[in-house]
Design a protein around this motif. Structure first.
Motif, PDB file in Angstrom:
ATOM      1  N   ILE A  78       0.829  -1.208   0.000  1.00 24.52           N
ATOM      2  CA  ILE A  78       0.000   0.000   0.000  1.00 24.52           C
ATOM      3  C   ILE A  78       0.864   1.260   0.000  1.00 24.52           C
ATOM      4  O   ILE A  78       0.596   2.216  -0.738  1.00 24.52           O
ATOM      5  CB  ILE A  78      -0.953  -0.026   1.207  1.00 24.52           C
ATOM      6  CG1 ILE A  78      -1.943  -1.180   1.055  1.00 24.52           C
ATOM      7  CG2 ILE A  78      -1.700   1.298   1.346  1.00 24.52           C
ATOM      8  CD1 ILE A  78      -2.813  -1.423   2.266  1.00 24.52           C
ATOM      9  N   ILE A  79       1.922   1.261   0.799  1.00 20.41           N
ATOM     10  CA  ILE A  79       2.793   2.435   0.863  1.00 20.41           C
ATOM     11  C   ILE A  79       3.549   2.627  -0.447  1.00 20.41           C
ATOM     12  O   ILE A  79       3.850   3.764  -0.834  1.00 20.41           O
ATOM     13  CB  ILE A  79       3.749   2.319   2.065  1.00 20.41           C
ATOM     14  CG1 ILE A  79       2.952   2.452   3.374  1.00 20.41           C
ATOM     15  CG2 ILE A  79       4.846   3.375   2.017  1.00 20.41           C
ATOM     16  CD1 ILE A  79       3.779   2.342   4.629  1.00 20.41           C
ATOM     17  N   LEU A  80       3.859   1.553  -1.144  1.00 21.91           N
ATOM     18  CA  LEU A  80       4.516   1.682  -2.450  1.00 21.91           C
ATOM     19  C   LEU A  80       3.657   2.460  -3.440  1.00 21.91           C
ATOM     20  O   LEU A  80       4.181   3.072  -4.380  1.00 21.91           O
ATOM     21  CB  LEU A  80       4.851   0.302  -3.024  1.00 21.91           C
ATOM     22  CG  LEU A  80       6.068  -0.405  -2.452  1.00 21.91           C
ATOM     23  CD1 LEU A  80       6.196  -1.815  -3.022  1.00 21.91           C
ATOM     24  CD2 LEU A  80       7.346   0.388  -2.722  1.00 21.91           C
ATOM     25  N   THR A  81       2.338   2.451  -3.250  1.00 21.29           N
ATOM     26  CA  THR A  81       1.445   3.224  -4.114  1.00 21.29           C
ATOM     27  C   THR A  81       1.166   4.607  -3.522  1.00 21.29           C
ATOM     28  O   THR A  81       0.219   5.281  -3.946  1.00 21.29           O
ATOM     29  CB  THR A  81       0.118   2.487  -4.323  1.00 21.29           C
ATOM     30  OG1 THR A  81      -0.555   2.335  -3.059  1.00 21.29           O
ATOM     31  CG2 THR A  81       0.336   1.124  -4.946  1.00 21.29           C
ATOM     32  N   ALA A  82       1.978   5.014  -2.537  1.00 27.92           N
ATOM     33  CA  ALA A  82       1.845   6.312  -1.865  1.00 27.92           C
ATOM     34  C   ALA A  82       0.586   6.379  -0.998  1.00 27.92           C
ATOM     35  O   ALA A  82       0.062   7.467  -0.724  1.00 27.92           O
ATOM     36  CB  ALA A  82       1.851   7.464  -2.870  1.00 27.92           C
ATOM     37  N   GLY A  83       0.100   5.219  -0.555  1.00 27.30           N
ATOM     38  CA  GLY A  83      -1.027   5.180   0.368  1.00 27.30           C
ATOM     39  C   GLY A  83      -0.568   4.771   1.752  1.00 27.30           C
ATOM     40  O   GLY A  83       0.626   4.727   2.052  1.00 27.30           O
ATOM     41  N   GLY A 110       3.145   4.364  -7.804  1.00 27.46           N
ATOM     42  CA  GLY A 110       3.603   5.067  -6.611  1.00 27.46           C
ATOM     43  C   GLY A 110       4.575   6.182  -6.908  1.00 27.46           C
ATOM     44  O   GLY A 110       4.599   7.203  -6.209  1.00 27.46           O
ATOM     45  N   ASN A 111       5.362   6.013  -7.951  1.00 25.52           N
ATOM     46  CA  ASN A 111       6.383   7.009  -8.278  1.00 25.52           C
ATOM     47  C   ASN A 111       5.783   8.215  -8.990  1.00 25.52           C
ATOM     48  O   ASN A 111       6.110   9.356  -8.668  1.00 25.52           O
ATOM     49  CB  ASN A 111       7.465   6.367  -9.151  1.00 25.52           C
ATOM     50  CG  ASN A 111       8.676   7.260  -9.301  1.00 25.52           C
ATOM     51  OD1 ASN A 111       9.196   7.794  -8.330  1.00 25.52           O
ATOM     52  ND2 ASN A 111       9.126   7.433 -10.534  1.00 25.52           N
ATOM     53  N   PHE A 137       6.485   8.263   0.483  1.00 25.13           N
ATOM     54  CA  PHE A 137       5.986   9.024  -0.652  1.00 25.13           C
ATOM     55  C   PHE A 137       5.718   8.132  -1.866  1.00 25.13           C
ATOM     56  O   PHE A 137       5.316   8.606  -2.913  1.00 25.13           O
ATOM     57  CB  PHE A 137       6.990  10.118  -1.027  1.00 25.13           C
ATOM     58  CG  PHE A 137       7.337  11.016   0.140  1.00 25.13           C
ATOM     59  CD1 PHE A 137       6.491  12.035   0.528  1.00 25.13           C
ATOM     60  CD2 PHE A 137       8.489  10.802   0.864  1.00 25.13           C
ATOM     61  CE1 PHE A 137       6.803  12.843   1.601  1.00 25.13           C
ATOM     62  CE2 PHE A 137       8.813  11.607   1.944  1.00 25.13           C
ATOM     63  CZ  PHE A 137       7.959  12.634   2.327  1.00 25.13           C
ATOM     64  N   GLY A 138       5.956   6.822  -1.703  1.00 24.85           N
ATOM     65  CA  GLY A 138       5.623   5.864  -2.741  1.00 24.85           C
ATOM     66  C   GLY A 138       6.715   5.658  -3.771  1.00 24.85           C
ATOM     67  O   GLY A 138       7.620   6.479  -3.932  1.00 24.85           O
TER      68      GLY A 138
END
Length: 335
Positions: free
Chosen positions: A77-82, A214-215, A280-281
């Motif tokens: 989830i954090i990899l997608t900035a969530g 995410g990027n 920040f993803g």
């Protein structure tokens, strides 16, 4: 060559060396947590007489399993900035559903499957709110945290539910490798999950899409990636992982408690951040998350053996998280 020219050449070489070092850490975010883990093990091994005991090392790994599994889903989830503040609450609710279904006469395998399906559906709802209605993940999961915590207490009636089924507690079964190294089935499952997710993120198109979204989500959309579908799939997969974390929790302690793992969401975020995944993803790895979970477990175990109060342990863990975020911010600026 004049002195000024020589100085400029030396400065350029030094800047190039710093850039190369920075690029190295950007490409290999797991290096930092690996070094932190080695240093922590070395320090506690010197400071205590029992830390390197095989039983203690096995216990440290076992203590990291539930948070590590939660952190694996949190990483996606954090990899997608969530971010997901409700993962531990969903896991606890999953343990209670499994326990209640078992008590109602459902077989262990069906109780397990229905519990995992329930956590997957909860994450699907979260993902739908984020992708379809465009609500901020922080707000959505904060609301889900409140609702799931209350629901878990309503389901349990304020009391824990004892588990006596062999399958639901099977992950806590201990075996000995080479005659003396204690290993549980939960450790094996966690390792397989991390390896499988590493492969999915690094060797498949889906994994490349997750990093791309995410990027730079707009660039990913323009390149033909279905951003909403990718993000929704991440939440669904994370929900399945949270259900497996519920199984891990029952393997650790055969009791479904509505008050358990109240800080599990923050501990999972801590493991992810310490593992080098950017809040920040678009940057991070499941290997780093696994190392981050071990760093947290080693830190708590070592400080406990040194007689440090649990509140000071929380202070030390919080300071590590802030330091990790600062390092990540500086790394992104350099990039």
């Amino acid at each position: 060559m004049t002195a000024a020219t020589a100085a400029q050449s030396a400065q350029s070489a030094q800047s190039g060396e710093r850039a190369t070092l920075g690029e190295f850490f950007l490409r290999a975010p797991a290096v930092g947590p690996a070094l932190a883990l080695v240093v922590a093990v070395a320090v506690f091994s010197i400071a205590t007489d029992t830390f390197l005991n095989l039983d203690n090392l096995s216990l440290v790994v076992q203590q990291s399993l539930v948070v590590g599994t939660l952190a694996l889903g949190q990483t996606l989830i954090i990899l997608t900035a969530g971010i997901d503040l409700s993962n531990a609450a969903a896991m606890v609710l999953g343990t209670l559903l499994m326990a209640k279904l078992l008590a109602g006469g459902v077989t262990g395998i069906f109780a397990l499957l229905l519990g995992i399906i329930a956590t997957a559906l909860l994450s699907t709802v979260t993902g739908a709110l984020v992708t379809r209605i465009k609500l901020p993940p922080f707000i959505v999961t904060l609301g889900m945290l409140t609702m799931l915590t209350a629901t878990a207490k309503l389901v349990a009636g304020g009391q824990g539910v004892r588990i006596d089924d062999g399958l639901l507690t099977w992950l806590g079964t201990r075996r000995y490798l080479f005659g003396g190294i204690p290993v549980t089935y939960g450790m094996t499952l966690a390792l397989l999950m991390f390896v499988g997710m590493w492969y999915a993120l690094t060797k498949t198109a889906w994994g490349k899409h997750v990093y791309a979204v995410g990027n730079a989500p707009e660039s990913a959309r323009l390149s033909g990636i279905k951003v909403n579908r990718t993000v929704l799939s991440v939440y669904v997969v994370a929900g399945v992982i949270f259900g497996i974390a519920a199984w891990q929790a029952l393997g650790r302690v055969p009791n479904a408690d509505p008050n358990a793992y109240q800080l599990g969401n923050l501990d999972s975020i801590t493991a992810v951040v310490l593992g080098g995944t950017s809040l920040f993803g678009g940057r991070g790895s499941v290997l780093g998350t696994m190392l981050g979970a071990l760093v947290v477990a080693v830190l708590r175990s070592g400080l406990t053996q040194l007689g440090v109060d649990a509140l000071y342990q929380d202070v030390a863990t919080g300071a590590l998280v802030i330091a990790a975020v600062v390092v990540d911010r500086l790394a992104r600026r350099q990039r």
